[in-house]
Design an enzyme around this catalytic site. Structure first.
Site, PDB file in Angstrom:
ATOM      1  N   GLY A 140       0.791  -1.227   0.000  1.00 41.91           N
ATOM      2  CA  GLY A 140       0.000   0.000   0.000  1.00 41.91           C
ATOM      3  C   GLY A 140       0.823   1.277   0.000  1.00 41.91           C
TER       4      GLY A 140
ATOM      5  N   TRP B  84      -4.327  -9.764   6.878  1.00 42.39           N
ATOM      6  CA  TRP B  84      -3.428  -8.627   6.989  1.00 42.39           C
ATOM      7  C   TRP B  84      -3.650  -8.027   8.372  1.00 42.39           C
ATOM      8  CZ3 TRP B  84       0.671  -6.509   4.657  1.00 42.39           C
ATOM      9  CH2 TRP B  84       1.081  -5.258   5.166  1.00 42.39           C
TER      10      TRP B  84
ATOM     11  N   GLU C 195      -1.053  -1.772  -5.818  1.00 45.33           N
ATOM     12  CA  GLU C 195      -2.300  -1.116  -5.408  1.00 45.33           C
ATOM     13  C   GLU C 195      -2.426   0.241  -6.094  1.00 45.33           C
ATOM     14  OE1 GLU C 195      -2.973  -1.138  -1.154  1.00 45.33           O
ATOM     15  OE2 GLU C 195      -2.081  -3.106  -0.964  1.00 45.33           O
TER      16      GLU C 195
END
Ligand SMILES: *[C@@H]1O[C@H](CO)[C@@H](O)[C@H](O)[C@H]1NC(C)=O
Ligand SMILES: *[C@@H]1O[C@H](CO)[C@@H](O)[C@H](O)[C@H]1NC(C)=O
Ligand SMILES: *[C@@H]1O[C@H](CO)[C@@H](O)[C@H](O)[C@H]1NC(C)=O
Length: 383
Positions: A99, A349, A140
């Site tokens: 991310g 996660w 992402e």
């Protein structure tokens, strides 16, 4: 002779039992370990998992080589050996991107054959030299039609290179996976490259969480990862998974569950239902909060806790603080859902957010224990 026949009969029975038990079971029980969390890899209860992702390797923005930062190099090179101490059969994958990685750098790497080759060759070298069993790309997100096409080219070429490397080295081929958006097309209607995913990846990790959070949904306290929606405009796990299993086989799909939630500041302490009016984040700057910290908050404030079994989400509130998250009930309902849909498995996660393996044991471990018991029974039958 008689014992040979017996042996044959027993192994047939064992085979049939295994066939029987394989229906409705999940094969991949996995989680990400994030080096930035500070949670030591030696503290992972790897006996609860079949696969562990080591996050993250980086992409050099100039050379497009995959690299491991110097602060991670010792941690990553010993990761496999460390986690295999508690579970010698656990498989490890080196995860690239994440991310916080620069998505434009990944997009620009994927846009040319020569830079894709640099990425692919360096990733395979890095996986082998650090003893990983596979590679995972966390981009992402690919966010245009051409980026989706290039993502498809990248994974097809990656698969070819991985197969060739296995042939030449005589080793088992590296596993290849990718973390993908919660549904099969990205904002704007850009479909993932379904054929390439089916052909070239062992599986996809569907990031089925972060549907609502105070940074992008400041005005209403939404369920961050509810399994079901009760109106068409609500985001849910089920909607995304249904789209994915229309696009690729369920056996390619690994369902993501969050070991974290989001905290909002309520407008009115007496209005504390799902989608209550809110005024941005509470507790942390973006509102993200680890499962273990949510449990601390509940204990310290005697917060009210609710499990909504209709949409499958947990939430708690105390004063004007409202937190949406997945507790044991949500996780185990999702694990049952994954089995019911014939998915390959699930992943979490991330491990540091559940340091005592409360969620891992409920959602992942119990199922593992049941399987263990069955195996033990079969072995006893054999003797
Ligand atoms: C991300 O990468 C692009 C292209 O490689 C670059 O132009 C941009 O400045 C980078 N952004 C950040 C935040 O580093
Ligand atoms: C959930 O959302 C999806 C997508 O918007 C929609 O097709 C479906 O009808 C919704 N489910 C319910 C029960 O409203
Ligand atoms: C569960 O949440 C939905 C809102 O998303 C709500 O309509 C429903 O009444 C809730 N169910 C219970 C039992 O509270």
């Amino acid at each position: 002779m008689a014992s040979k026949t017996l042996c044959y009969i027993f192994s047939t029975i064992v085979f049939l039992l295994q066939l029987h038990f394989s229906a409705g079971q999940t094969v991949v029980k996995s989680a990400y370990w994030f080096s930035g969390s500070g949670f030591p890899a030696s503290s992972i209860d790897s006996s609860l998992f079949t696969h562990l992702f080591c996050a993250f390797a980086d992409l050099n923005p100039t050379t497009y080589q995959v690299t491991i930062s110097s602060s991670n190099s010792a941690l990553f090179s010993t990761f496999t050996r460390t986690v295999q101490q508690k579970n010698p059969s656990v498989k490890t994958l080196l995860s690239i991107g994440g991310g916080n990685a620069n998505a434009s750098t990944i997009a620009s790497m994927a846009s040319q054959a020569s830079t894709r080759k640099t990425f692919i060759d360096s990733s395979i070298n890095l996986a082998r030299s650090n003893n990983f069993h596979g590679l995972d790309l966390d981009w992402e997100y690919p966010s245009s039609a051409s980026q989706m096409t290039n993502f498809g080219l990248l994974i097809n070429e990656w698969r070819t290179a991985v197969a060739n490397e296995a042939k030449n080295s005589g080793k088992a081929a590296l596993l290849l996976s990718a973390a993908v958006f919660r549904t099969s097309s990205y904002y704007g209607g850009f479909n993932y490259p379904f054929q390439a995913i089916s052909k070239s990846l062992d599986w996809i990790n569907v990031m089925a969480y972060e549907f609502y959070g105070p940074s992008w949904s400041p005005k209403e306290a939404g369920p961050p990862a509810a399994l079901y929606n009760i109106t068409a405009s609500q985001i849910s796990v089920d909607t995304g998974i249904k789209a994915w299993i229309q696009a690729v086989s369920p056996k390619k799909v690994v369902l993501g569950v969050p070991f974290f939630g989001f905290a909002w500041r309520l407008v009115n302490a007496n209005s504390h239902g799902i989608f209550a009016p809110a005024n941005g984040a509470a507790i942390t700057s973006g509102g993200a909060i680890a499962y273990s910290k949510i449990k601390d908050f509940i204990a310290q404030t005697s917060a009210t806790t609710v499990f909504n079994s209709t949409i499958v989400t947990n939430y708690c509130y105390s004063g004007t603080t409202w937190i949406g998250y997945d507790d044991t009930q949500s996780i185990s309902t999702k694990v049952t859902y994954a089995r019911g849909k014939g998915l390959l498995g699930f992943f979490a996660w991330q491990l540091a957010q559940d340091p005592n393996s409360v969620l891992s044991k409920t959602g992942f471990g119990l199922e593992g224990e049941k399987e263990e018991k069955k195996k033990r029974k079969i072995e006893q039958t054999e003797e």
